[in-house]
Scaffold this active site. Structure first.
Site, PDB file in Angstrom:
ATOM      1  N   HIS A  91      -4.530   2.828   0.610  1.00 53.85           N
ATOM      2  CA  HIS A  91      -5.130   1.898   1.582  1.00 53.85           C
ATOM      3  C   HIS A  91      -6.540   2.357   1.964  1.00 53.85           C
ATOM      4  O   HIS A  91      -7.449   1.542   2.111  1.00 53.85           O
ATOM      5  CB  HIS A  91      -4.282   1.845   2.856  1.00 53.85           C
ATOM      6  CG  HIS A  91      -3.091   0.947   2.751  1.00 53.85           C
ATOM      7  ND1 HIS A  91      -3.150  -0.303   2.199  1.00 53.85           N
ATOM      8  CD2 HIS A  91      -1.810   1.110   3.149  1.00 53.85           C
ATOM      9  CE1 HIS A  91      -1.957  -0.864   2.252  1.00 53.85           C
ATOM     10  NE2 HIS A  91      -1.124  -0.028   2.811  1.00 53.85           N
TER      11      HIS A  91
ATOM     12  N   HIS B 193       0.420   6.426  -0.815  1.00 48.75           N
ATOM     13  CA  HIS B 193       0.333   5.014  -0.439  1.00 48.75           C
ATOM     14  C   HIS B 193      -0.752   4.814   0.632  1.00 48.75           C
ATOM     15  O   HIS B 193      -1.595   3.924   0.525  1.00 48.75           O
ATOM     16  CB  HIS B 193       1.703   4.559   0.077  1.00 48.75           C
ATOM     17  CG  HIS B 193       1.732   3.191   0.665  1.00 48.75           C
ATOM     18  ND1 HIS B 193       2.191   2.103  -0.028  1.00 48.75           N
ATOM     19  CD2 HIS B 193       1.358   2.732   1.874  1.00 48.75           C
ATOM     20  CE1 HIS B 193       2.099   1.033   0.741  1.00 48.75           C
ATOM     21  NE2 HIS B 193       1.597   1.386   1.901  1.00 48.75           N
ATOM     22  N   GLU B 194      -0.746   5.682   1.628  1.00 49.78           N
ATOM     23  CA  GLU B 194      -1.739   5.537   2.703  1.00 49.78           C
ATOM     24  C   GLU B 194      -3.155   5.815   2.192  1.00 49.78           C
ATOM     25  O   GLU B 194      -4.104   5.146   2.586  1.00 49.78           O
ATOM     26  CB  GLU B 194      -1.403   6.481   3.867  1.00 49.78           C
ATOM     27  CG  GLU B 194      -0.078   6.188   4.556  1.00 49.78           C
ATOM     28  CD  GLU B 194       0.040   4.740   4.999  1.00 49.78           C
ATOM     29  OE1 GLU B 194      -0.992   4.129   5.317  1.00 49.78           O
ATOM     30  OE2 GLU B 194       1.168   4.212   4.997  1.00 49.78           O
TER      31      GLU B 194
ATOM     32  N   GLU C 116       0.158  -4.266   0.110  1.00 53.78           N
ATOM     33  CA  GLU C 116       1.212  -3.243   0.115  1.00 53.78           C
ATOM     34  C   GLU C 116       1.633  -2.924  -1.325  1.00 53.78           C
ATOM     35  O   GLU C 116       1.799  -1.765  -1.687  1.00 53.78           O
ATOM     36  CB  GLU C 116       2.424  -3.723   0.916  1.00 53.78           C
ATOM     37  CG  GLU C 116       2.180  -3.866   2.411  1.00 53.78           C
ATOM     38  CD  GLU C 116       1.701  -2.580   3.047  1.00 53.78           C
ATOM     39  OE1 GLU C 116       2.186  -1.500   2.678  1.00 53.78           O
ATOM     40  OE2 GLU C 116       0.816  -2.658   3.916  1.00 53.78           O
TER      41      GLU C 116
END
Lengths: 347, 95
Positions: free
Chosen positions: A168, A164-165, A256
């Site tokens: 980003h 997930h990071e 997100e």
């Protein structure tokens, strides 16, 4: 799965553009605060007797704009370090325990899966599970997780969170959000300073206050337009931090979902991220090490605000993160679709 | 050995070795996954509307996916912990 990668370049481009607009907006806002003040003061001093002070050179505006430019450059340049410093993170260069070794391995694996250089890894000394990424571009990015996350998550879940990071980072979300965090911090700092100075000035000038009021009363004929201008100007001083907060919110929610989807693409295991999010959600404690200014960088709202649990107008306007239940159910949907496909293939 | 002493699994060198093996396996499969995802994206772009015109002019050919048909290659190598004489002095990888 490839729908996300199709618009990756659009997403990066949009984030570059938004960062530019954010910085321009920030500078324009300060210019308004400064030159607006100049205009008001010049109108008030225009009718003053000839020997009194006339405000003709807009030095307040020039000064504030200059300060804003310097701040924006400074925020953009040192944002990542400032954010990491504010959370008290320490860099993990030589892993000392098995858990740290595993974290380094997982980050290296996910960097391969995402096709990115390995980010520098930081540990935040906090028991609440959370994670965030920061940095200006993928080549110089930082990834921080709390010690609580290492304690709570198993390997697969950790992969989901790191994925997930990295999503980003790959989207260039980190550039926009870090710049925003640094600017929010700067605005809060300036407002604190200005308010303190004003309070100090009011206390010092207590005797002169009455005289000032009398002078203001004499200029009552300056017109309602000027009065409105003054009100708007004062309001924008007071509301500046609120405006930056709302900006931070508007910027962070949609992405997100996108980062969740990218994590699912990297790990091919959306259910692991869903269970990690459930674990993060169930630890009710707020992440104390992460302050307000950096909240929108995190995988889950570090302040543990109740708004995050709801959908609706108010939550849409005020929460930095989409409701956790929505994120989890979307990930589970992806997971079950994947399981269905796989069982269909083997039959 | 690991089967006889389950507590070995969780602690110490065996745990670390297992972690390294898992990680190495993952790195290989993630690298393959990234290549295949990128190749699939490239192939899809060649067939989709605005980009297929450019692809036709540039004579782009679809990229091959990196598939492993051989089941022996796909299989996870087993790790032999038995310190039998003749199987070397330490743990050995059986391909």
């Amino acid at each position: 799965v490839s729908a996300e990668s199709l618009n990756l370049f659009q997403q990066q481009e949009a984030n570059r553009r938004r960062t530019t607009w954010l910085v321009i907006g920030f500078i324009l806002f300060f210019a308004w605060l400064g030159f607006g003040g100049d205009f008001i003061v010049s109108r008030y001093t225009a009718t003053a007797p000839p020997e009194a002070y006339h405000h003709q050179v807009p030095w307040i505006g020039a000064l504030l704009t200059l300060v804003a430019v310097i701040l924006a450059v400074y925020a953009y340049r040192t944002g990542p370090e400032k954010v990491l410093w504010a959370t008290g993170a320490r860099e993990l260069d030589a892993p000392r325990s098995d858990a740290e070794r595993q974290l380094v391995n997982v980050v290296e694996e996910m960097a391969i899966a995402a096709g990115l250089p390995r980010p520098r890894i930081w540990l935040v000394p906090d028991h609440d599970p959370n994670a965030f990424a920061t940095g200006r571009d993928p080549a110089r990015s930082h990834l921080a997780v709390t010690e609580g996350l290492l304690a709570v998550c198993n390997r697969d879940e950790l992969q989901g969170v790191i994925g997930h990071e990295l999503g980003h980072i790959k989207n260039l979300d980190v550039r926009l959000m870090t710049t925003l965090a640094a600017l929010v911090g700067a605005v809060l700092l300036i407002q604190d300073g200005v308010l303190r100075a004003l309070r100090g000035g009011a206390r010092l000038g207590g005797g002169g206050g009455a005289g000032g009021g009398g002078r203001g009363g004499k200029k009552g004929g300056a017109g309602p337009l000027l009065a409105i201008l003054v009100v708007v100007w004062v309001l924008s001083w007071l509301l500046a931090p609120l405006i930056t907060q709302v900006l931070a919110l508007a910027v962070s929610r949609k992405r997100e979902y996108l980062a969740d989807a990218m994590a699912a693409q990297f790990t091919r295991n959306p259910l692991a991220l869903a269970s990690a999010l459930e674990k993060i959600e169930h630890s009710h404690e707020p992440t104390r090490a992460i302050k307000r200014g950096a909240a929108h960088l995190c995988i889950a709202d570090p302040l543990g605000r109740r708004l995050t649990n709801r959908e609706g107008f108010l939550a849409d306007a005020l929460a930095t993160h989409p409701p956790m239940a929505m994120r989890i159910s979307r990930l589970k949907g992806m997971g079950y679709a994947q399981l269905k496909r796989e069982s269909g293939q083997t039959v | 050995v690991v089967e006889q002493y389950p507590q070995l699994k969780a602690t110490g060198n065996v745990g670390q070795l297992q972690e390294e093996l898992t990680s190495t396996e993952n790195r290989i499969s993630f690298a393959r996954q990234l290549y295949n995802d990128t190749a699939t994206l490239y192939n899809t772009k060649q067939q989709q509307f605005p980009t297929n015109l450019v692809a036709g002019m540039a004579k782009a050919a679809p990229a091959d996916l990196w598939e492993i048909e051989d089941h022996a290659q796909r299989a996870v190598p087993a790790v032999d912990f038995s310190l039998k004489p003749g199987s070397g002095s330490g743990p050995a990888l059986k391909a």
